[in-house]
Design a protein around this motif. Structure first.
Motif, mmCIF file in Angstrom:
data_model
loop_
_atom_site.group_PDB
_atom_site.id
_atom_site.type_symbol
_atom_site.label_atom_id
_atom_site.label_comp_id
_atom_site.label_asym_id
_atom_site.label_seq_id
_atom_site.Cartn_x
_atom_site.Cartn_y
_atom_site.Cartn_z
ATOM 1 N N GLY A 169 52.040 24.935 116.344
ATOM 2 C CA GLY A 169 52.415 26.383 116.547
ATOM 3 C C GLY A 169 52.182 26.620 118.251
ATOM 4 O O GLY A 169 52.277 25.646 118.957
ATOM 5 N N VAL A 170 51.596 27.786 118.466
ATOM 6 C CA VAL A 170 51.517 28.094 119.753
ATOM 7 C C VAL A 170 50.331 27.758 120.623
ATOM 8 O O VAL A 170 49.249 27.823 119.909
ATOM 9 N N LEU A 171 50.275 26.967 121.646
ATOM 10 C CA LEU A 171 49.190 26.457 122.252
ATOM 11 C C LEU A 171 49.142 27.044 123.602
ATOM 12 O O LEU A 171 50.042 27.322 124.392
ATOM 13 N N ARG A 172 47.899 27.747 123.748
ATOM 14 C CA ARG A 172 47.578 28.269 125.087
ATOM 15 C C ARG A 172 46.166 27.776 125.787
ATOM 16 O O ARG A 172 45.281 27.696 124.874
ATOM 17 N N CYS A 173 46.107 27.859 127.038
ATOM 18 C CA CYS A 173 44.891 27.634 127.788
ATOM 19 C C CYS A 173 43.937 28.800 127.242
ATOM 20 O O CYS A 173 44.165 29.880 127.863
ATOM 21 N N ALA A 174 42.734 28.468 126.836
ATOM 22 C CA ALA A 174 41.425 29.361 126.491
ATOM 23 C C ALA A 174 40.494 29.079 127.721
ATOM 24 O O ALA A 174 39.911 30.273 128.053
ATOM 25 N N ASN A 211 40.030 7.567 137.553
ATOM 26 C CA ASN A 211 40.407 9.175 137.536
ATOM 27 C C ASN A 211 39.377 9.882 136.754
ATOM 28 O O ASN A 211 38.854 9.507 135.990
ATOM 29 N N THR A 212 39.281 11.132 137.530
ATOM 30 C CA THR A 212 38.272 12.185 136.808
ATOM 31 C C THR A 212 38.939 12.581 135.559
ATOM 32 O O THR A 212 40.045 12.889 135.324
ATOM 33 N N ILE A 213 37.966 12.870 134.630
ATOM 34 C CA ILE A 213 38.482 13.116 133.202
ATOM 35 C C ILE A 213 38.124 14.704 133.174
ATOM 36 O O ILE A 213 37.027 15.066 133.706
ATOM 37 N N TRP A 214 39.135 15.489 132.969
ATOM 38 C CA TRP A 214 39.079 16.995 132.918
ATOM 39 C C TRP A 214 39.057 17.239 131.553
ATOM 40 O O TRP A 214 39.743 16.579 130.533
ATOM 41 N N THR A 215 38.536 18.469 131.034
ATOM 42 C CA THR A 215 38.621 19.158 129.731
ATOM 43 C C THR A 215 39.163 20.412 129.959
ATOM 44 O O THR A 215 38.963 21.207 130.808
ATOM 45 N N VAL A 216 40.080 21.074 128.990
ATOM 46 C CA VAL A 216 40.853 21.971 128.783
ATOM 47 C C VAL A 216 40.530 22.628 127.560
ATOM 48 O O VAL A 216 40.545 22.084 126.452
ATOM 49 N N GLY A 217 40.360 23.799 127.339
ATOM 50 C CA GLY A 217 39.939 24.703 126.107
ATOM 51 C C GLY A 217 41.429 25.179 125.532
ATOM 52 O O GLY A 217 41.917 25.999 126.620
ATOM 53 N N VAL A 218 41.853 24.734 124.592
ATOM 54 C CA VAL A 218 43.101 24.870 124.148
ATOM 55 C C VAL A 218 43.058 25.630 122.579
ATOM 56 O O VAL A 218 42.545 25.386 121.935
ATOM 57 N N MET A 219 43.834 26.776 122.683
ATOM 58 C CA MET A 219 43.725 27.651 121.757
ATOM 59 C C MET A 219 45.107 27.372 120.623
ATOM 60 O O MET A 219 46.325 27.118 121.208
ATOM 61 N N GLY A 233 48.574 23.507 137.751
ATOM 62 C CA GLY A 233 49.460 24.714 136.952
ATOM 63 C C GLY A 233 48.863 25.280 135.732
ATOM 64 O O GLY A 233 49.230 25.993 135.301
ATOM 65 N N VAL A 234 47.759 24.681 135.282
ATOM 66 C CA VAL A 234 47.175 25.104 134.043
ATOM 67 C C VAL A 234 46.019 26.165 134.084
ATOM 68 O O VAL A 234 44.945 25.821 134.795
ATOM 69 N N VAL A 235 46.487 27.439 133.776
ATOM 70 C CA VAL A 235 45.366 28.438 134.032
ATOM 71 C C VAL A 235 45.156 29.181 132.749
ATOM 72 O O VAL A 235 45.996 29.207 131.771
ATOM 73 N N GLU A 236 43.996 29.834 132.734
ATOM 74 C CA GLU A 236 43.623 30.593 131.260
ATOM 75 C C GLU A 236 44.904 31.662 130.934
ATOM 76 O O GLU A 236 45.542 32.178 131.785
ATOM 77 N N GLY A 237 45.218 31.496 129.651
ATOM 78 C CA GLY A 237 46.204 32.453 129.265
ATOM 79 C C GLY A 237 47.484 31.794 129.004
ATOM 80 O O GLY A 237 48.614 32.343 128.366
ATOM 81 N N ILE A 238 47.875 30.600 129.836
ATOM 82 C CA ILE A 238 49.173 30.297 129.866
ATOM 83 C C ILE A 238 49.433 29.510 128.751
ATOM 84 O O ILE A 238 48.521 28.839 128.037
ATOM 85 N N GLU A 239 50.776 29.448 128.181
ATOM 86 C CA GLU A 239 51.307 28.469 127.339
ATOM 87 C C GLU A 239 51.237 27.250 127.626
ATOM 88 O O GLU A 239 51.735 26.955 128.657
ATOM 89 N N VAL A 240 50.880 26.388 126.981
ATOM 90 C CA VAL A 240 50.644 24.696 127.579
ATOM 91 C C VAL A 240 51.368 23.829 126.468
ATOM 92 O O VAL A 240 51.389 23.928 125.247
ATOM 93 N N ARG A 241 52.003 22.471 126.979
ATOM 94 C CA ARG A 241 52.324 21.622 126.200
ATOM 95 C C ARG A 241 51.263 20.358 126.279
ATOM 96 O O ARG A 241 50.692 20.272 127.429
#
Length: 121
Positions: A12-17, A40-48, A69-77
């Motif tokens: 379904g819809v994936l958003r950056c939380a 490379n640095t490992i990053w974590t992103v909370g995804v709804m 370009g990934v910020v809170e609230g934006i739809e992501v892939r």
């Protein structure tokens, strides 16, 4: 640890939380930024994740390199999403890793929506 590929088209819809943050290991003053084999640095992103007819879940996804370009609230892939089952003593869970996390392309529906009326008919 065996990886399990995840079909993101079924999520379904994936958003950056939670915006991307460098992943750290250790406690207090001994914290170190986690890196992959290439340095490379490992990053974590909370995804709804919200599937049709289900509640929202938030998963933490690790990715090598900063997701631009990934910020809170934006739809992501999520490209190349994999799940890993883990266990440490009496603790266990599932972790997630992706090859890339990018902003979703802008939808054409918003661009093609009719503008408001500009006068009487």
């Amino acid at each position: 640890m065996q990886s399990i590929p995840v079909d993101t088209s079924r999520l379904g819809v994936l958003r950056c939380a939670v915006a991307p943050e460098p992943k750290t290991t250790g406690m207090n003053e001994n914290k170190e930024v986690k890196r992959d084999r290439e340095g490379n640095t490992i990053w974590t992103v909370g995804v709804m994740v919200r599937q049709e007819g289900r509640r929202v879940s938030v998963i933490e996804v690790a990715v090598a390199g900063e997701p631009k370009g990934v910020v809170e609230g934006i739809e992501v892939r999520l490209a190349g999403l994999e799940a890993f089952a883990w266990a440490m003593g009496d603790r266990h869970g599932i972790s997630f890793r992706a090859n890339a996390i990018t902003p979703a392309p802008a939808t054409t529906a918003a661009a093609s929506a009719p503008a408001g009326k500009t006068g009487g008919a």
